[in-house]
Design a protein around this motif. Structure first.
Motif, PDB file in Angstrom:
ATOM      1  N   ARG A  15       3.397  -5.120  -4.423  1.00 16.82           N
ATOM      2  CA  ARG A  15       4.038  -4.029  -3.677  1.00 16.82           C
ATOM      3  C   ARG A  15       5.130  -3.337  -4.493  1.00 16.82           C
ATOM      4  O   ARG A  15       5.533  -2.225  -4.181  1.00 16.82           O
ATOM      5  N   LEU A  16       5.600  -4.004  -5.566  1.00 15.38           N
ATOM      6  CA  LEU A  16       6.633  -3.375  -6.388  1.00 15.38           C
ATOM      7  C   LEU A  16       6.127  -2.088  -7.021  1.00 15.38           C
ATOM      8  O   LEU A  16       6.836  -1.078  -7.080  1.00 15.38           O
ATOM      9  N   SER A  17       4.879  -2.118  -7.516  1.00  8.28           N
ATOM     10  CA  SER A  17       4.334  -0.916  -8.141  1.00  8.28           C
ATOM     11  C   SER A  17       4.108   0.187  -7.117  1.00  8.28           C
ATOM     12  O   SER A  17       4.257   1.378  -7.425  1.00  8.28           O
ATOM     13  N   GLN A  69       2.299   0.991   5.015  1.00  5.95           N
ATOM     14  CA  GLN A  69       2.193  -0.419   5.392  1.00  5.95           C
ATOM     15  C   GLN A  69       2.734  -1.327   4.282  1.00  5.95           C
ATOM     16  O   GLN A  69       3.432  -2.310   4.559  1.00  5.95           O
ATOM     17  N   HIS A  70       2.419  -1.003   3.015  1.00  2.61           N
ATOM     18  CA  HIS A  70       2.929  -1.791   1.888  1.00  2.61           C
ATOM     19  C   HIS A  70       4.465  -1.780   1.864  1.00  2.61           C
ATOM     20  O   HIS A  70       5.098  -2.821   1.647  1.00  2.61           O
ATOM     21  N   ILE A  71       5.054  -0.621   2.067  1.00  2.00           N
ATOM     22  CA  ILE A  71       6.516  -0.519   2.022  1.00  2.00           C
ATOM     23  C   ILE A  71       7.141  -1.271   3.182  1.00  2.00           C
ATOM     24  O   ILE A  71       8.164  -1.975   3.009  1.00  2.00           O
ATOM     25  N   LEU A  84      11.589  -8.737   1.864  1.00  2.00           N
ATOM     26  CA  LEU A  84      12.918  -8.771   1.245  1.00  2.00           C
ATOM     27  C   LEU A  84      14.027  -8.968   2.268  1.00  2.00           C
ATOM     28  O   LEU A  84      15.115  -9.437   1.928  1.00  2.00           O
ATOM     29  N   GLY A  85      13.776  -8.542   3.490  1.00  2.00           N
ATOM     30  CA  GLY A  85      14.804  -8.620   4.533  1.00  2.00           C
ATOM     31  C   GLY A  85      15.854  -7.526   4.423  1.00  2.00           C
ATOM     32  O   GLY A  85      16.970  -7.692   4.915  1.00  2.00           O
ATOM     33  N   VAL A  86      15.500  -6.405   3.768  1.00  2.00           N
ATOM     34  CA  VAL A  86      16.428  -5.274   3.631  1.00  2.00           C
ATOM     35  C   VAL A  86      15.664  -3.978   3.853  1.00  2.00           C
ATOM     36  O   VAL A  86      14.437  -3.932   3.755  1.00  2.00           O
ATOM     37  N   HIS A 140      15.100  -0.581  -6.864  1.00  2.00           N
ATOM     38  CA  HIS A 140      14.223   0.302  -7.638  1.00  2.00           C
ATOM     39  C   HIS A 140      14.503   0.169  -9.139  1.00  2.00           C
ATOM     40  O   HIS A 140      13.581   0.101  -9.955  1.00  2.00           O
ATOM     41  N   ALA A 141      15.779   0.132  -9.521  1.00  2.00           N
ATOM     42  CA  ALA A 141      16.131  -0.023 -10.932  1.00  2.00           C
ATOM     43  C   ALA A 141      15.600  -1.353 -11.486  1.00  2.00           C
ATOM     44  O   ALA A 141      15.097  -1.423 -12.616  1.00  2.00           O
ATOM     45  N   ALA A 142      15.702  -2.412 -10.673  1.00  2.00           N
ATOM     46  CA  ALA A 142      15.186  -3.717 -11.099  1.00  2.00           C
ATOM     47  C   ALA A 142      13.668  -3.691 -11.227  1.00  2.00           C
ATOM     48  O   ALA A 142      13.100  -4.262 -12.175  1.00  2.00           O
ATOM     49  N   CYS A 143      13.000  -2.992 -10.289  1.00  2.00           N
ATOM     50  CA  CYS A 143      11.538  -2.900 -10.341  1.00  2.00           C
ATOM     51  C   CYS A 143      11.075  -2.179 -11.606  1.00  2.00           C
ATOM     52  O   CYS A 143      10.072  -2.560 -12.212  1.00  2.00           O
ATOM     53  N   LEU A 144      11.798  -1.135 -11.999  1.00  2.00           N
ATOM     54  CA  LEU A 144      11.443  -0.407 -13.215  1.00  2.00           C
ATOM     55  C   LEU A 144      11.493  -1.332 -14.432  1.00  2.00           C
ATOM     56  O   LEU A 144      10.606  -1.303 -15.296  1.00  2.00           O
ATOM     57  N   ARG A 145      12.534  -2.177 -14.495  1.00  2.00           N
ATOM     58  CA  ARG A 145      12.653  -3.111 -15.618  1.00  2.00           C
ATOM     59  C   ARG A 145      11.531  -4.148 -15.587  1.00  2.00           C
ATOM     60  O   ARG A 145      10.925  -4.460 -16.623  1.00  2.00           O
TER      61      ARG A 145
END
Length: 298
Positions: free
Chosen positions: A8-10, A37-39, A46-48, A68-73
């Motif tokens: 789901r991160l992508s 639905q994925h989001i 995540l609970g957020v 989002h910044a963490a997902c990009l990394r």
């Protein structure tokens, strides 16, 4: 917090990049409802709350922006790892960890490996010589060079070539005990046995007419590796069968004599053995290099 589905991160990154659920659905090749639905499930895992939605616009929350910044990394590192693995399959690189027997490893593999490293400076090598069969997977070897006849296993193999088995003795021994002339003479000679073999004292020879004769030898000594057996024979300890790659120079220089060359023993195979269906480029390259080495006379 439930376990997060990393796929789901992508979807989340694609949504932020596209700017809307409709545009993200087109990019991802899925329906708008599936993106939504994925989001929703990602937020639940995540609970957020990641996104603030209205009828006209979508914005990242503070938690969403950080995530989002963490997902990009994370995705960039995953892409780099995939690319690195792909390069390893295409171009020889990294450390080649391999194992071979002490005698063949010293006489053939080590010199071939030195030449190979000159040709491929981006490769490092870790050569382990051991006369006992190593567990390639448990000991994390990329490959092994094995001699003789392969046992059944779940490993893959590539035949590199073969070697001859030669019965030899030193001139000093023959001067002392006489030279055997017929196969039956061998039973009365001093035999140096290689303990690693399944039947170190029973040998079957093939005559020029194709007939076969089996002789049981009389041992005066035994050794647990080929190198030690070679040393015993070289210093007059008795008669034995040794591989051609180890005794060629001794025969040429007169230190050993081939006995009853008209009789033959089966040729033995030389194999590269490796785990997995698709060996990396470094393994494929060394297999090709070893084939060329074995095919080229010393």
């Amino acid at each position: 917090m439930a376990e997060v589905n990393l796929n789901r991160l992508s979807v989340f990154v694609a949504l932020v990049r596209a700017g809307s659920f409709t545009a993200a659905a087109e990019v991802l090749g899925m329906t708008k409802a599936m993106v939504s639905q994925h989001i929703a499930r990602l937020e639940a895992e995540l609970g957020v709350t990641l996104l603030s939605r209205s009828t006209r616009r979508m914005t990242l929350t503070e938690a969403g922006s950080t995530f989002h910044a963490a997902c990009l990394r994370i995705l960039a590192e995953a892409e780099a790892a995939i690319a690195q693995v792909g390069r390893g399959q295409e171009k020889p690189s990294g450390t080649l960890r391999l194992t071979a027997t002490g005698d063949y490893g010293t006489a053939v593999v080590a010199p071939a490996l030195a030449d190979f490293l000159h040709l491929h400076p981006e490769i490092q090598a870790d050569l382990v010589l051991d006369d006992h069969m190593s567990d390639l997977i448990a000991e994390r070897f990329d490959m092994a060079i094995r001699m003789g006849w392969l046992r059944d296993s779940n490993l893959r193999s590539a035949r590199l070539g073969s070697f001859r088995q030669l019965m030899v003795a030193s001139p000093a021994y023959l001067a002392r005990r006489g030279t055997p002339r017929v196969i039956t003479d061998l039973a009365s000679h001093d035999w140096v046995a290689l303990a690693l073999l399944a039947t170190p004292l029973r040998w079957t020879f093939t005559a020029p007419d194709g007939s076969r004769r089996t002789v049981r030898m009389r041992p005066v000594a035994q050794a647990n590796n080929v190198t030690a057996t070679h040393a015993l024979v070289l210093h007059g300890g008795g008669v034995s069968v040794l591989p051609d790659y180890l005794v060629t120079d001794d025969i040429r220089d007169g230190r050993l004599v081939v006995l009853m060359a008209q009789y033959s023993l089966p040729d033995c195979g030389i194999y590269a053995v490796y785990p997995g269906r698709q060996p990396p480029a470094k393994v494929r390259a060394f297999i090709d290099h070893m084939r060329a080495t074995v095919a080229t006379p010393a």
